[in-house]
Design a protein around this motif. Sequence first.
Motif, PDB file in Angstrom:
ATOM      1  N   LEU A  17      62.220  21.120  54.956  1.00 18.68           N
ATOM      2  CA  LEU A  17      62.159  19.696  55.328  1.00 18.68           C
ATOM      3  C   LEU A  17      62.967  18.844  54.347  1.00 18.68           C
ATOM      4  N   VAL A  18      62.878  19.210  53.083  1.00 13.02           N
ATOM      5  CA  VAL A  18      63.662  18.479  52.079  1.00 13.02           C
ATOM      6  C   VAL A  18      65.154  18.709  52.340  1.00 13.02           C
ATOM      7  N   ASP A  19      65.528  19.949  52.600  1.00  7.27           N
ATOM      8  CA  ASP A  19      66.953  20.268  52.845  1.00  7.27           C
ATOM      9  C   ASP A  19      67.483  19.535  54.076  1.00  7.27           C
ATOM     10  N   VAL A  20      66.639  19.417  55.094  1.00  4.79           N
ATOM     11  CA  VAL A  20      67.075  18.728  56.318  1.00  4.79           C
ATOM     12  C   VAL A  20      67.256  17.229  56.056  1.00  4.79           C
ATOM     13  N   GLY A  21      66.546  16.709  55.061  1.00  6.11           N
ATOM     14  CA  GLY A  21      66.780  15.307  54.686  1.00  6.11           C
ATOM     15  C   GLY A  21      65.580  14.383  54.862  1.00  6.11           C
ATOM     16  N   PHE A  22      64.400  14.953  55.107  1.00  4.82           N
ATOM     17  CA  PHE A  22      63.214  14.081  55.217  1.00  4.82           C
ATOM     18  C   PHE A  22      62.908  13.480  53.845  1.00  4.82           C
ATOM     19  N   LYS A  23      62.634  12.186  53.836  1.00  3.38           N
ATOM     20  CA  LYS A  23      62.275  11.509  52.580  1.00  3.38           C
ATOM     21  C   LYS A  23      60.785  11.215  52.526  1.00  3.38           C
ATOM     22  N   GLU A  24      60.106  11.358  53.656  1.00  7.90           N
ATOM     23  CA  GLU A  24      58.651  11.187  53.682  1.00  7.90           C
ATOM     24  C   GLU A  24      58.069  12.393  54.412  1.00  7.90           C
ATOM     25  N   ILE A  25      57.192  13.102  53.719  1.00  8.36           N
ATOM     26  CA  ILE A  25      56.663  14.348  54.287  1.00  8.36           C
ATOM     27  C   ILE A  25      55.144  14.370  54.121  1.00  8.36           C
ATOM     28  N   GLU A  26      54.451  14.445  55.265  1.00 11.61           N
ATOM     29  CA  GLU A  26      52.991  14.545  55.176  1.00 11.61           C
ATOM     30  C   GLU A  26      52.657  16.005  54.874  1.00 11.61           C
ATOM     31  N   ILE A  27      52.138  16.256  53.674  1.00  7.53           N
ATOM     32  CA  ILE A  27      51.992  17.652  53.235  1.00  7.53           C
ATOM     33  C   ILE A  27      50.642  18.242  53.601  1.00  7.53           C
ATOM     34  N   GLY A  28      49.697  17.426  54.011  1.00  7.55           N
ATOM     35  CA  GLY A  28      48.421  18.026  54.399  1.00  7.55           C
ATOM     36  C   GLY A  28      47.284  17.034  54.365  1.00  7.55           C
ATOM     37  N   PHE A  29      46.119  17.626  54.332  1.00  5.39           N
ATOM     38  CA  PHE A  29      44.861  16.894  54.399  1.00  5.39           C
ATOM     39  C   PHE A  29      44.028  17.434  53.239  1.00  5.39           C
ATOM     40  N   PRO A  30      44.391  17.075  51.992  1.00  2.00           N
ATOM     41  CA  PRO A  30      43.865  17.801  50.841  1.00  2.00           C
ATOM     42  C   PRO A  30      42.349  17.794  50.702  1.00  2.00           C
ATOM     43  N   SER A  31      41.690  16.797  51.287  1.00  2.00           N
ATOM     44  CA  SER A  31      40.233  16.788  51.142  1.00  2.00           C
ATOM     45  C   SER A  31      39.559  17.660  52.196  1.00  2.00           C
ATOM     46  N   ALA A  32      40.353  18.235  53.099  1.00  2.00           N
ATOM     47  CA  ALA A  32      39.742  18.967  54.219  1.00  2.00           C
ATOM     48  C   ALA A  32      39.315  20.381  53.827  1.00  2.00           C
ATOM     49  N   SER A  33      40.004  20.997  52.894  1.00  2.00           N
ATOM     50  CA  SER A  33      39.639  22.361  52.508  1.00  2.00           C
ATOM     51  C   SER A  33      40.230  22.671  51.145  1.00  2.00           C
ATOM     52  N   GLU A  34      39.730  23.728  50.550  1.00  2.00           N
ATOM     53  CA  GLU A  34      40.216  24.163  49.242  1.00  2.00           C
ATOM     54  C   GLU A  34      41.689  24.555  49.329  1.00  2.00           C
ATOM     55  N   THR A  35      42.037  25.256  50.419  1.00  2.00           N
ATOM     56  CA  THR A  35      43.440  25.690  50.589  1.00  2.00           C
ATOM     57  C   THR A  35      44.361  24.473  50.628  1.00  2.00           C
ATOM     58  N   GLU A  36      43.995  23.486  51.400  1.00  4.74           N
ATOM     59  CA  GLU A  36      44.825  22.286  51.522  1.00  4.74           C
ATOM     60  C   GLU A  36      44.963  21.592  50.162  1.00  4.74           C
ATOM     61  N   TYR A  37      43.858  21.557  49.436  1.00  5.93           N
ATOM     62  CA  TYR A  37      43.865  20.929  48.104  1.00  5.93           C
ATOM     63  C   TYR A  37      44.828  21.691  47.189  1.00  5.93           C
ATOM     64  N   GLU A  38      44.717  23.023  47.215  1.00  2.00           N
ATOM     65  CA  GLU A  38      45.538  23.857  46.325  1.00  2.00           C
ATOM     66  C   GLU A  38      47.018  23.697  46.641  1.00  2.00           C
TER      67      GLU A  38
END
Length: 568
Positions: free
Chosen positions: A61-82
């Motif tokens: 996504l960075v290589d394609v040129g996105f400057k805003e990237i929603e990376i997840g839902f960190p409070s939803a699970s341990e995996t997302e947080y990590e």
Amino acid sequence: MLKEGYQKYIPFQQINLPDRTWPNHTITQAPTWVSVDLRDGNQALIDPMNLEEKLDFFKLLVDVGFKEIEIGFPSASETEYEICRALIERNLIPDDVTIQVLVQAREHLIRRTFEAIHGAKNVIVHFYNSTSTVQRKVVFHTDMQGVTDIAVNAAELIRKLTEQEIAATGMNIRYEYSPESFSGTEMDNAVYICEKVLDALGATAENPTILNLPNTVEMCTANTYADQIEYFIRHLPGRERAIISIHPHNDRGTGVAATELAMLAGAERVEGTLFGNGERTGNVDIVTLALNMYSQGVDPKLDFHDIRHVREVYERCTHMQVPPRWPYGGDLVFTAFSGSHQDAINKGFAYMQEHDNEYWEMPYLPIDPADIGREYEPIIRINSQSGKGGAAFVMHHTFGFDLPKEMHGEFGAMVQKACDESGRELLPKEMLAIFRREYLEIDRPYQLKSYRLYEENAGSSVDVPRVHFEGNIRFGDADHFVNATGNGPIDAFFKALAQAGVTGYTFVNYREHAISRGSDSKGVSYIHLRDEHGRDFFGVGIDGNISLASIKGILCAINRSCRAETKA
Ligand code: KIV
Ligand code: ZN
């Protein structure tokens, strides 16, 4: 009493906006693109991405040129947080990229989210709660004030935590609020709740808040979503305090259309995913949106010059497949099966070359496949529907044989027959095999065993050079030594053939060109002869010496005529 079936559905409420302006607008610049692949897209996968997959996808996504990237839902699970922590702690986020994290408007989740983002340089905290009429009625059992209080309380907490974090670490934190199911919410209610949220966040024109207006479930035609966006923008008090973002889904299969019309209506920011992965029928496909824009001469500010690579990473990380007819990325989208399309494309390429055309003026291909790294694909594929031009196109563009027009019909018919017999599409290599068998490997009944070709009066400034041919032609078991002189190699060879008793052919036309594979450059000659019954025969010869290529072509045409005679 309702019957079962369509009568049970309530038609979508239209927007009262008789003076709508969006139909008069045009898309002239790219919006702020936001990828939600790692959150919305990921949530919709049978097997959500693991850490490595998410990191690979993030890099893409960075290589394609996105400057805003929603990376997840960190409070939803341990995996997302990590995963959020890994991106931050491994320093994988470029300075000019802002990560976005989603959170429900709930206190403990908001607090956990702030722990997850600690140490990142640029972050958008994206919070949401559902506002739609149906959700208020059947899920939350609350009124508009109830959902507004939830949003405002969340906004106040987020503002407080942000101000603390900025004071402590200097992080750059921005806000995004989504009235989830915006398009299913009464517009005045959507305006109301968003205004209250802007107030609670202290949004200003200098420090605007992103208001994201999701088409969470696409339930109306694209024009109605555009009306909603225009209505919302017109009625929002302090509109300059907001960046208007949209987040379309694709339930009716019109996500791209809805997004484009909503951009006409004033949306400045678009959230979506690559190839449209996402809940149910997906989020809007940003690849399609960007390349649609590109095809209109507008810089989409995203780089899809190597769409195969984008697709490869997408498919590897999501375990989803891009369907063959998916715009721009699908296997079949730069392929024409129908004969008339093939002929037109063939002519289009010839026109572009002849006129050294600055603009892309090509029937049936909205963009140049080469622009997205697909130039080496067979643009035309051949099945029993295909016309004569298609086979010639493949021979030219895949193998470099530029068959004269007069030969297209004959060769096309051979290929079509093979398609009919096999009952399937013919691959380019199978077409080449037919070409070899029918033209290049015909050496009966006449075979050129040896030859010598030279100019008789080379170097003379007075005489027109005459070409001499001498050689051995085998016919049956006997070799015939022949020799003759002519105006050129073809003339000399015809005369020599007559000595071996081969007569009755008129030379109609020929065409030659170089055919090169690396350093191995050869000449190919296409010969058109007519026999004494007026029947046309074509022959092809290839040789390092172009004169000999023509001689081989003549013999090929004669051998093919003899073969036709035998068959008859
Ligand atoms: O589709 C949607 O409404 C969402 C929100 C959480 C933004 O994904
Ligand atoms: Zn969504």
